[in-house]
Each structure stands twice: as structure tokens, then as C-alpha cells.
Scaffold this active site. Sequence first.
Site, PDB file in Angstrom:
ATOM      1  N   GLY A   1       0.813  -1.195   0.068  1.00 17.94           N
ATOM      2  CA  GLY A   1      -0.056  -0.121  -0.071  1.00 17.94           C
ATOM      3  C   GLY A   1       0.826   1.397  -0.069  1.00 17.94           C
ATOM      4  O   GLY A   1       1.814   1.164  -0.435  1.00 17.94           O
ATOM      5  N   GLU A   2       0.260   2.318   0.607  1.00 16.42           N
ATOM      6  CA  GLU A   2       1.098   3.504   0.752  1.00 16.42           C
ATOM      7  C   GLU A   2       1.064   4.239  -0.484  1.00 16.42           C
ATOM      8  O   GLU A   2       1.821   5.428  -0.766  1.00 16.42           O
ATOM      9  CB  GLU A   2       2.628   3.325   1.289  1.00 16.42           C
ATOM     10  CG  GLU A   2       2.639   2.920   2.321  1.00 16.42           C
ATOM     11  CD  GLU A   2       4.111   2.605   3.113  1.00 16.42           C
ATOM     12  OE1 GLU A   2       5.108   3.123   2.140  1.00 16.42           O
ATOM     13  OE2 GLU A   2       4.442   2.036   3.947  1.00 16.42           O
ATOM     14  N   GLY A   3       0.638   3.728  -1.688  1.00 18.08           N
ATOM     15  CA  GLY A   3       0.996   4.237  -3.043  1.00 18.08           C
ATOM     16  C   GLY A   3       2.255   3.815  -3.628  1.00 18.08           C
ATOM     17  O   GLY A   3       2.942   4.479  -4.658  1.00 18.08           O
TER      18      GLY A   3
END
Lengths: 344, 344
Positions: free
Chosen positions: B312-314
Amino acid sequence: MPLDFIICPRSEKLAAALQTKIDQKTKPLGALGQLEALALQIGACQNSLTPSLNKPCIIIFAGDHGIVESGVSAYPQAVTAQMVANFLAGGAAISVFAKQHKLELLIVDAGVNADLAGLQGLIDAKIGKGTRNFLSQPAMTADDCKKALQASAALVLQQYNNGCNCIGLGEMGIGNTSSAALLIHCLTAIPLAQCVGRGTGLNDDQLQNKLTVLQQALNQHKGITGPLDILATFGGFEMAMMVGAYLKAAELGMLIMVDGFIAGAALLVACKLYPQVLDYCVFSHVSGEQGHQALLNQFNARALLNLDLRLGEGSGIALAYPLLQSAVAFLNEMATFAEAGVDS
Amino acid sequence: MPLDFIICPRSEKLAAALQTKIDQKTKPLGALGQLEALALQIGACQNSLTPSLNKPCIIIFAGDHGIVESGVSAYPQAVTAQMVANFLAGGAAISVFAKQHKLELLIVDAGVNADLAGLQGLIDAKIGKGTRNFLSQPAMTADDCKKALQASAALVLQQYNNGCNCIGLGEMGIGNTSSAALLIHCLTAIPLAQCVGRGTGLNDDQLQNKLTVLQQALNQHKGITGPLDILATFGGFEMAMMVGAYLKAAELGMLIMVDGFIAGAALLVACKLYPQVLDYCVFSHVSGEQGHQALLNQFNARALLNLDLRLGEGSGIALAYPLLQSAVAFLNEMATFAEAGVDS
């Protein structure tokens, strides 16, 4: 023709320490997937917990192929020389991608069938004006093959001495998917038809002709064995240079970025000579050319990209290169759970 | 709760001209594979034969989840706030990758269960201190859900007004794979068990517990329908903000970079409201989280990377971003056959 490369397996001394370092970063265990294996490999190749990619470069070897007169390519032979000029002028895909990622680009005339003396910036290592048509005789002599290996090894050494520790090999040569298909077939158990693809864009009839021609060539040279004999019989000057470059880069402990189908066929020759070469190889992409996935399976390799590229030139290497940078960056720059005060 | 976004399908006016431009470049037809489709999409989204990526940014929305008290995550809830601090300090994976590719990074408190007022650089848009546990009641009220959509839409508009035309959405929220699994299950025909994965690293028993808990939650809220009701019932504040951000970005004709599992679940909500959103979306990677490939199939999407990332987190967006740059670069910078004097 014995070769005198000395290639050590990559050191595994730091493998456990590298894995521990990766596992202490602020992320769930394994959450960076293939990038974690890549970071581990780069660290091991450099025998360092803080690896770095220095003066990365791509060398493109260009050469022509006598087999083109048998109608195996959708493009005329003249395109090899024209594309060499395009590389130097900055107009090719690899020119654009190398510039994007600040990769030094060296263009080598390994054996183009044209007088290229006037092209500024070109490295002249021409072995001959293209190979002979392997339908009737070996593509090159054993002596020329050896010369090609030595010339490229010298070039790689020069890059290494300039501070480069990360090298990619590209190629340009109208007709060279035919050579590559024969090398792969002869050096593996993969049936010829599975090694023969559409190259630059053959239609069904042309593909069938290519297969027929290559089958005839195989019959003509029945009984040849040994990676170097097979290379001299069916290869190209640019591919022989790639073999020498792979071997020298591995000897020097450089990280080697592997492009697609042609690059993989040349690597196969190198690996049959020195299997340890694979320790230093990062596979940049799965090519759209038929046979490449089967070849990657031979190497037990998982490539970084799978974008249906089928261009050569080292283009897949340049596109995958930022992932190598990311692997090194997370290993060197991410905080640990302890440093960041994050519960683990 | 009607929404007032106006999202036009992407213009196809230039599609043929873009394809012609791509085909005139010095490479075999189609040889840049998926990169060619990407160049065409970016050109069409910008309605330009010479598209560009301006002031690209990633917004990370962070929020906490009441369901965490039911033991669905391998990490404690406190990690959400700790990771927000890590993003801001530059120590997280996304911090490193965004810096590598010069992507602006905005961190938004959408609803973290901690007082984060002291964190410099954090954008405060907190809707509440985490959602309620959806085992007993809806995660958020319809009103809070709408507030979240509006807050993120305003943020995206601000980026657009600053000159950004290319945006990626990331998230942080311990427990949010549970929310994502329920959204995907409720909005598609994919069985719940196929939507539920190991998240940050559950073992077999923990995974079974997660599935049991989520099945109970479904039973509790039987009969809810409509994407916004489903979002309010099972979603998180960070996911609601992602939905609003997707919708606003598409309304503004921005190129949208889609991350992995959570980001995809939020996009699914957005697409159920406005299917045209998909025209603007580039899918950065196939996540290692179970269910993500099935979700991509729902979008008929082919992602750029497949590296078993599950962070995640981009992070997948940042890693794929150079491929977008490459697509734009080859379209703008490569020579044509005519320009380079190469036979076509």
C-alpha cells in the site's frame, strides 16, 4: 578454443545480514516482493550491505546477418546501419529511455554490412561486413568468433575501470532472431518451432518460411556441438560480442542487466561455458517474442517487467533500471522499525 | 445522498492520430507493447498529441478501523499513526520511492485514532478518531462519508489548480484489507473467501478468524445495497476520501494512477457511481494480496507491474511512474522513420 575467464560464484557471505536488514525496514515482512530479492542479489553481488549502482551503462552491439538473404526478416538489411545512425542521433527508443534514466549508451559496430567510418561517436570493432549465410556455411570462423569475444571483453573492462559496476547489453541486427532461435534450440531441449517467432513482424507465411529455412540450416550443420561452435555456426558478430561481454562483466563482479530474446540467447551461450554468470544477472523483462518465456524458464529466472516489448536495443533494460535503483534505495534509505518508533 | 460530480468519458478524437504517430516511430509496429497503449491513453486523456506529466503527486490518506479490535490484523492500531510520522520523516518505502521519482507526497489525516496535531506537514482532514467496529454498527454515518468525499475532492482540486495533471492515491490504515474485502465482495460477484487475504501477514489461523469475522459482519448488515451505503457501512475514512479523490480527478480530466488492493476497492466504489472514471485510470501493479487479480479482471485492467508488492502507501504507483514517463517520452522524443532515414 579454450577461454580464460575466471568467474567466481557470487558471495553469499552477507546474504543473512542483508535479509535481516531488509526485514527490519518499516514494512510487513516480504511486502516489497520481488524488489526484496533484487536488493538481496545486488547486495550479494557487491558483497555490501550498502550497495550502489555506479556509472550504469548499456552497450549496444550491432551486426548484420547473411541469412537475411533467405527472407527471414520483415525489414531489409540496410536498417541495421540506419538504426545505428539513429541510436547515435538520439532518435531511437533506447536513446530516449537511456537519457531518461541517465544511462550511458555505447554503440559498437560489431559487424555491420556498411561503411560506418563517418559516424561520430560509434565504437569501431567491426569483425566483418556481416556474417555469412549459415544455410551454406558457418556464419563466422572460430577465429572471428574469438576476436569478437575478446573485443567486447576489452570494452567491458574499460567501462569497469571507469567506475561502472552495473552494465546492460543491447543489440541491433536485422535477422538476429533467426540466429537466436537456433542457438536456443541447439543448447536446450526446446523444439525449434517454439523458438521461432515473428521477430520484427512476420506474417503467417513469412513465419512458416523462416521456420523452414532454419530447419534447413540445422540439417546442413548436423552434429555440431559445444556452445562456441554453435555460436560460430549460427550466431552473429553482435551476439558473439555479447557473450564475451557477459563473461567479462561476471568475472569483474559487475551487475549484469539482461534484455530480451537475443540477449537471452547470447547469455545462454555464456552460461553453457560458465554457469556462474547467472549469479550476476538481473532479467529485465519477458519479451513478446515467442520462445522467450521458455528461455527464461531455462534460467529459472523471473523477469521484472512483462510489457510485451519486442524491440531489443536494450530497451527492456532501460525501462527496468529504475526498479534496480528502487531496490538499492529502499535498502539504503528506509527507516527501521526501531529508528522510526514503529511497533513491529 | 446524490453526488454532483460531472465526469465526461475521455476524448477519443485524437486516438487515430495518436496511433499513427506511434506507428511512425522507428520501431517495428507494436514493438513497445503495453507502453504504446499507455501512450495512447495518456494522449487521449489530455486530448493532446504531445502529452506531458506535470507536477505529479501522490496523496496518502490515513485512517483507523474499529474492526481491528476483532483481531483481523497482524499489527496493532497504533501503527497507523506511527507510519504517518514515518511518511513525514521520509523513512517509509513510499517516502524513498517518491523522492527517487520526484513525486510530490501529501499525507492526509483522514481519521487516525490519535492526536496528530503536532506532526508538521500533515494535512488535517480528520473526520473522526477511527471508524466504528462494523461488527455491530455501520463504520461511519452517511454524513461523515459525504464529508470525507468532499474533503478529498477539495484537496484534488487544489493540486489541479497548482498545475498537477497526474495524481496517485495511496493509503495507510491498519485493518483496511478487511474493509476492502467487504467492499469488493458486496460490489462484485466474487465470493468473500476469495477477497480475504493475509494483509500485513496473517498466519493460517488468523486468516480463518478474519474470514469468520467478516462473514459475521456481512450477516449483521444483510440487505444493504448501493455503493455509498456499502462504503459507509464497511469502509474507512481513508477509503471514502480515495473515492472522492478519484471522482474529482476524473472530473478534472487528470490522469489517475491506481495502486493495489485497497486503492482498487475504493476505485470500485467510484466506478459503480461513475463508470467513466476508468477512462482516466492507469493500473500500476498487481498486488500480492489475494483477490487483487480478480478485482483487476472486473476492471478489464492490465497492470504495469507484477512484483508481489503488498504494502500500500501508493508504493506501486511510485514504482510504476517511470513507465508513464517513458510512454510520454517515446511519443514526444523518438524519431520517425522519415526523420531518421530508416526504411519502414
